[in-house]
Design a protein around this motif. Sequence first.
Motif, PDB file in Angstrom:
ATOM      1  N   VAL A 204       0.843  -1.194   0.000  1.00  0.00           N
ATOM      2  CA  VAL A 204       0.000   0.000   0.000  1.00  0.00           C
ATOM      3  C   VAL A 204       0.878   1.244   0.000  1.00  0.00           C
ATOM      4  O   VAL A 204       1.865   1.316   0.753  1.00  0.00           O
ATOM      5  N   LEU A 205       0.524   2.197  -0.824  1.00  0.00           N
ATOM      6  CA  LEU A 205       1.091   3.543  -0.750  1.00  0.00           C
ATOM      7  C   LEU A 205       0.065   4.444  -0.070  1.00  0.00           C
ATOM      8  O   LEU A 205      -1.028   4.655  -0.595  1.00  0.00           O
ATOM      9  N   ALA A 206       0.389   4.921   1.119  1.00  0.00           N
ATOM     10  CA  ALA A 206      -0.500   5.798   1.887  1.00  0.00           C
ATOM     11  C   ALA A 206       0.089   7.204   1.833  1.00  0.00           C
ATOM     12  O   ALA A 206       1.011   7.535   2.578  1.00  0.00           O
TER      13      ALA A 206
ATOM     14  N   GLY B 226       0.830   7.022  -9.173  1.00  0.00           N
ATOM     15  CA  GLY B 226      -0.211   6.155  -9.699  1.00  0.00           C
ATOM     16  C   GLY B 226       0.336   5.178 -10.727  1.00  0.00           C
ATOM     17  O   GLY B 226      -0.030   3.994 -10.745  1.00  0.00           O
ATOM     18  N   VAL B 227       1.215   5.666 -11.572  1.00  0.00           N
ATOM     19  CA  VAL B 227       1.824   4.808 -12.598  1.00  0.00           C
ATOM     20  C   VAL B 227       2.629   3.690 -11.958  1.00  0.00           C
ATOM     21  O   VAL B 227       2.487   2.512 -12.313  1.00  0.00           O
ATOM     22  N   VAL B 228       3.470   4.027 -10.994  1.00  0.00           N
ATOM     23  CA  VAL B 228       4.320   3.014 -10.367  1.00  0.00           C
ATOM     24  C   VAL B 228       3.489   2.060  -9.510  1.00  0.00           C
ATOM     25  O   VAL B 228       3.793   0.868  -9.423  1.00  0.00           O
ATOM     26  N   ALA B 229       2.429   2.577  -8.888  1.00  0.00           N
ATOM     27  CA  ALA B 229       1.565   1.700  -8.091  1.00  0.00           C
ATOM     28  C   ALA B 229       0.920   0.638  -8.967  1.00  0.00           C
ATOM     29  O   ALA B 229       0.906  -0.555  -8.621  1.00  0.00           O
TER      30      ALA B 229
ATOM     31  N   LEU C 185      -3.154   2.389  -3.869  1.00  0.00           N
ATOM     32  CA  LEU C 185      -2.816   3.795  -3.631  1.00  0.00           C
ATOM     33  C   LEU C 185      -3.973   4.470  -2.893  1.00  0.00           C
ATOM     34  O   LEU C 185      -5.088   4.533  -3.393  1.00  0.00           O
ATOM     35  N   VAL C 186      -3.661   4.974  -1.695  1.00  0.00           N
ATOM     36  CA  VAL C 186      -4.654   5.655  -0.857  1.00  0.00           C
ATOM     37  C   VAL C 186      -4.143   7.052  -0.570  1.00  0.00           C
ATOM     38  O   VAL C 186      -3.009   7.227  -0.111  1.00  0.00           O
TER      39      VAL C 186
ATOM     40  N   ASP D 167      -4.691  20.189  -9.031  1.00  0.00           N
ATOM     41  CA  ASP D 167      -5.314  19.261  -9.968  1.00  0.00           C
ATOM     42  C   ASP D 167      -5.337  17.878  -9.330  1.00  0.00           C
ATOM     43  O   ASP D 167      -4.315  17.383  -8.835  1.00  0.00           O
ATOM     44  N   LEU D 168      -6.497  17.270  -9.314  1.00  0.00           N
ATOM     45  CA  LEU D 168      -6.674  15.980  -8.648  1.00  0.00           C
ATOM     46  C   LEU D 168      -7.690  15.190  -9.470  1.00  0.00           C
ATOM     47  O   LEU D 168      -8.885  15.218  -9.203  1.00  0.00           O
ATOM     48  N   ASP D 169      -7.201  14.501 -10.479  1.00  0.00           N
ATOM     49  CA  ASP D 169      -8.058  13.831 -11.451  1.00  0.00           C
ATOM     50  C   ASP D 169      -7.940  12.320 -11.269  1.00  0.00           C
ATOM     51  O   ASP D 169      -6.899  11.721 -11.571  1.00  0.00           O
ATOM     52  N   VAL D 170      -9.002  11.692 -10.794  1.00  0.00           N
ATOM     53  CA  VAL D 170      -8.928  10.260 -10.518  1.00  0.00           C
ATOM     54  C   VAL D 170      -8.818   9.435 -11.798  1.00  0.00           C
ATOM     55  O   VAL D 170      -8.328   8.302 -11.759  1.00  0.00           O
ATOM     56  N   GLU D 171      -9.247   9.997 -12.918  1.00  0.00           N
ATOM     57  CA  GLU D 171      -9.120   9.267 -14.179  1.00  0.00           C
ATOM     58  C   GLU D 171      -7.662   9.166 -14.612  1.00  0.00           C
ATOM     59  O   GLU D 171      -7.288   8.254 -15.359  1.00  0.00           O
ATOM     60  N   ILE D 172      -6.833  10.094 -14.153  1.00  0.00           N
ATOM     61  CA  ILE D 172      -5.404  10.066 -14.487  1.00  0.00           C
ATOM     62  C   ILE D 172      -4.603   9.357 -13.401  1.00  0.00           C
ATOM     63  O   ILE D 172      -3.758   8.507 -13.683  1.00  0.00           O
ATOM     64  N   ILE D 173      -4.870   9.699 -12.142  1.00  0.00           N
ATOM     65  CA  ILE D 173      -4.101   9.131 -11.024  1.00  0.00           C
ATOM     66  C   ILE D 173      -4.472   7.677 -10.785  1.00  0.00           C
ATOM     67  O   ILE D 173      -3.622   6.848 -10.460  1.00  0.00           O
TER      68      ILE D 173
END
Length: 390
Positions: free
Chosen positions: A155-157, A175-178, A185-186, A197-203
């Motif tokens: 997990v990445l917190a 996000g890419v490495v996770a 990823l949390v 910028d906080l875009d869940v479609e990208i992250i």
Amino acid sequence: MDDIAPWRSDFGIPEDISHLNAAFMTPPPRHVLHAGREGVGTKAQPWKLSRASFYDDVEKARASAARLINAAPDDIAIVGSTSYGIAVAAKNLTVAGGTTILGIAGEHPSQTYAWTMLAQEVGATVEHVDRVNGQSWADALIARIKDRSRPPVSVLALTQVHWSDGSVIDLVAMGVVARAHGIALVVDATQSAGIMDLDVEIIKPDFIAFATYKWLLGPYSLAFLYAAPWQQDGQPLEHHAFSRVGADGYSNQYDRSLNFMPGARRYDMGERSNFMTLPMAITALDYLQEIGISVIREHIADITTAIAGHAESCGVGVIAADQRSPHLLGLSGPEGFSDGLVEALRSENVFVSARDDIVRVAPHIYSGGRDAARFAAALESYLSRSKRRA
């Protein structure tokens, strides 16, 4: 930069107050406060309530929060705090014994305690990496993930902005490495949602939690939890009727269905239909989106950039521009600097906070050039007095 921000009149901040402490808490705009007062009136007249009273604002708030992070309303749960959201994530992620839950040094307790308890239960470990030799947080985290001599990361917190010094974590890169390493990823986005910028479609995170009482100009005791579509079949922390199929009907017959409503609604907290906090949050989110997140970010960045330049010219430590957020500026100095400066500024009606020996300067849209100038004058005065005492 205007001496007085064009949005200052939307707030009830006295003229002689410079509130540069949004990272701690923000004052809601006047019309947001009005929405809360109307909500108090709603509770005072329960005979006017209907079944819809417990759903309409809930769904409006869900949709408003979803727009903020480019999610679907179905992906959003309404919770009481960031820590509540993180606890939901910890309850529903599979963490194997012998693996590591990885975060950053000096992380906020809301993104620490739940993982510490989970690690103890399953035989995992919690590890917090630090930066060395000018590394970015992403570089430090990726180096640890790729280190095969250490236990694998499950997990990445993370946060998007470090809560004490304003340094930025590149969530797109994380996000890419996770995904490449099969890591959950949390994200605790309380110090960035509504500004960055906080875009869940990208992250593509598994979960994101964020509270409303800081940068979102909303009430205390309310937060939102994003659960990715692949994380929407888990178990909630609480079991109540309002997230179950059929509970939103207009019949008074409860069939005790165990089936949840679609999406992340199963993670909603009990008594989510707060008649004061939900209208405040909806009004505040609409206000921010009407102004525009990029406009807000650029306005705040002008102020923090000016303050950072002045602080550096005075010999105060400032994180490099390419590694800090546009809105939360951390300043460092010798022993006693943080607490001493906070108190000195307070005596001049300039309000900031200190965390882990770092002074946090956090303006918002009610801040302007006059506030930056007040800060600069008070900083110079404090440093001059400190030099004379030395």
